[in-house]
Design a protein around this motif. Structure first.
Motif, PDB file in Angstrom:
ATOM      1  N   GLU A 179       0.823  -1.212   0.000  1.00  9.60           N
ATOM      2  CA  GLU A 179       0.000   0.000   0.000  1.00  9.60           C
ATOM      3  C   GLU A 179       0.857   1.263   0.000  1.00  9.60           C
ATOM      4  OE1 GLU A 179      -1.243   0.875   4.515  1.00  9.60           O
ATOM      5  OE2 GLU A 179      -1.902  -1.119   3.804  1.00  9.60           O
ATOM      6  N   VAL A 180       0.194   2.359  -0.316  1.00  7.61           N
ATOM      7  CA  VAL A 180       0.818   3.683  -0.317  1.00  7.61           C
ATOM      8  C   VAL A 180      -0.088   4.616   0.470  1.00  7.61           C
ATOM      9  CG1 VAL A 180       1.466   5.682  -1.727  1.00  7.61           C
ATOM     10  CG2 VAL A 180       1.978   3.376  -2.531  1.00  7.61           C
ATOM     11  N   SER A 181       0.503   5.437   1.339  1.00  4.50           N
ATOM     12  CA  SER A 181      -0.260   6.411   2.110  1.00  4.50           C
ATOM     13  C   SER A 181       0.366   7.797   1.884  1.00  4.50           C
ATOM     14  CB  SER A 181      -0.250   6.071   3.596  1.00  4.50           C
ATOM     15  OG  SER A 181      -1.053   6.973   4.325  1.00  4.50           O
ATOM     16  N   ILE A 182      -0.445   8.755   1.427  1.00 11.16           N
ATOM     17  CA  ILE A 182       0.047  10.097   1.090  1.00 11.16           C
ATOM     18  C   ILE A 182      -0.719  11.128   1.912  1.00 11.16           C
ATOM     19  CG2 ILE A 182       0.394  11.782  -0.757  1.00 11.16           C
ATOM     20  CD1 ILE A 182       0.160   9.375  -2.718  1.00 11.16           C
ATOM     21  N   LYS A 183      -0.008  11.950   2.642  1.00 15.11           N
ATOM     22  CA  LYS A 183      -0.652  13.011   3.419  1.00 15.11           C
ATOM     23  C   LYS A 183      -1.190  14.095   2.483  1.00 15.11           C
ATOM     24  CE  LYS A 183       2.164  12.491   7.599  1.00 15.11           C
ATOM     25  NZ  LYS A 183       3.092  13.178   8.537  1.00 15.11           N
ATOM     26  N   LEU A 184      -2.446  14.466   2.691  1.00 17.39           N
ATOM     27  CA  LEU A 184      -3.038  15.508   1.846  1.00 17.39           C
ATOM     28  C   LEU A 184      -2.326  16.844   2.034  1.00 17.39           C
ATOM     29  CD1 LEU A 184      -6.864  14.748   2.182  1.00 17.39           C
ATOM     30  CD2 LEU A 184      -5.310  14.128   0.327  1.00 17.39           C
ATOM     31  N   SER A 185      -1.753  17.043   3.205  1.00 18.19           N
ATOM     32  CA  SER A 185      -1.042  18.295   3.465  1.00 18.19           C
ATOM     33  C   SER A 185       0.164  18.455   2.533  1.00 18.19           C
ATOM     34  CB  SER A 185      -0.586  18.363   4.922  1.00 18.19           C
ATOM     35  OG  SER A 185       0.257  17.275   5.241  1.00 18.19           O
ATOM     36  N   GLN A 186       0.672  17.339   1.992  1.00 17.29           N
ATOM     37  CA  GLN A 186       1.797  17.408   1.066  1.00 17.29           C
ATOM     38  C   GLN A 186       1.386  17.920  -0.314  1.00 17.29           C
ATOM     39  OE1 GLN A 186       3.369  13.415   0.992  1.00 17.29           O
ATOM     40  NE2 GLN A 186       4.297  13.574   3.022  1.00 17.29           N
TER      41      GLN A 186
END
Length: 219
Positions: A179-186
């Motif tokens: 899986e991949v998890s990306i912070k929306l703040s980025q």
């Protein structure tokens, strides 16, 4: 006496040179006076002046009109810019109001092989702010190409965009590939992101392999 005579000769030579230069200048001026410069008749001169003045005034009027028209164009663009800024108001988390996050799942590389054939049947589950989507599954490959687009309505922008890659299994439960998890703040820069993300395993002891290519953009 010789010294006195020498001084007299120098004075004579200086005077002679001065007189020659004066005579040359006088003759030169006389020759210039003899040259006749043709003059325009008064009527032609007045006509030329009026024509020139008309051309200059016409050009001035054209320039004034161009300035006025350009001013209108600038005012129109300023108005449109103000409207756009009003529409692009951001919430307290730095995300534009009523914005949508577009996620294009492009492809993956070098995924884990879960089938006996040495391949997998991968698909992707996308999760963000209580919204879930799923891509189509690609049969028998560890290098799938999806090129599918999904849109999320983002209200807060404090969470993560999560993408889980799975292997479809018709006879048993689907297998987890990473899986991949990306912070929306980025993604607050509002720019388009086209990037490869390494797949992580939720189990710290689990095997990690493969990359997922995503295109992310606010709309």
């Amino acid at each position: 006496k010789l010294s006195h005579l020498k001084k007299s000769m120098n004075f004579y030579q200086a005077n002679k040179t001065r007189h020659l230069m004066q005579a040359y200048a006088k003759n030169y001026l006389q020759e210039l006076i003899k040259i006749e410069t043709p003059l325009l008749p008064l009527g032609d001169f007045v006509g030329s002046y009026v024509d020139a003045e008309y051309i200059v005034m016409k050009r001035i009027r054209e320039l004034k009109k161009q300035i006025k028209d350009n001013k209108k164009i600038v005012e129109e663009y300023q108005g449109k810019l103000s409207e756009a800024r009003e529409k692009e108001q951001k919430n307290e988390y730095g995300i534009m109001k009523d914005s949508m996050l577009t996620v294009n799942v492009v492809d993956a590389q070098d995924l884990l092989a879960m089938d006996s054939s040495g391949l997998s049947d991968p698909y992707v589950i996308l999760e963000c702010e209580n919204q879930t989507f799923q891509s189509k599954h690609i049969q028998a490959t560890v290098n799938p190409k999806w090129n599918e687009e999904f849109k999320f309505n983002i209200e807060h922008g404090t969470g993560n965009l999560k993408l889980i890659v799975m292997d479809r299994d018709t006879e048993d439960n689907d297998d987890y590939l990473g899986e991949v998890s990306i912070k929306l703040s980025q993604l607050k820069d509002q720019m388009k992101h086209d990037q490869l993300y390494s797949l992580k395993n939720k189990d710290p002891k689990g095997k990690e392999q493969g990359e997922l290519r995503l295109k992310l953009q606010w709309v």
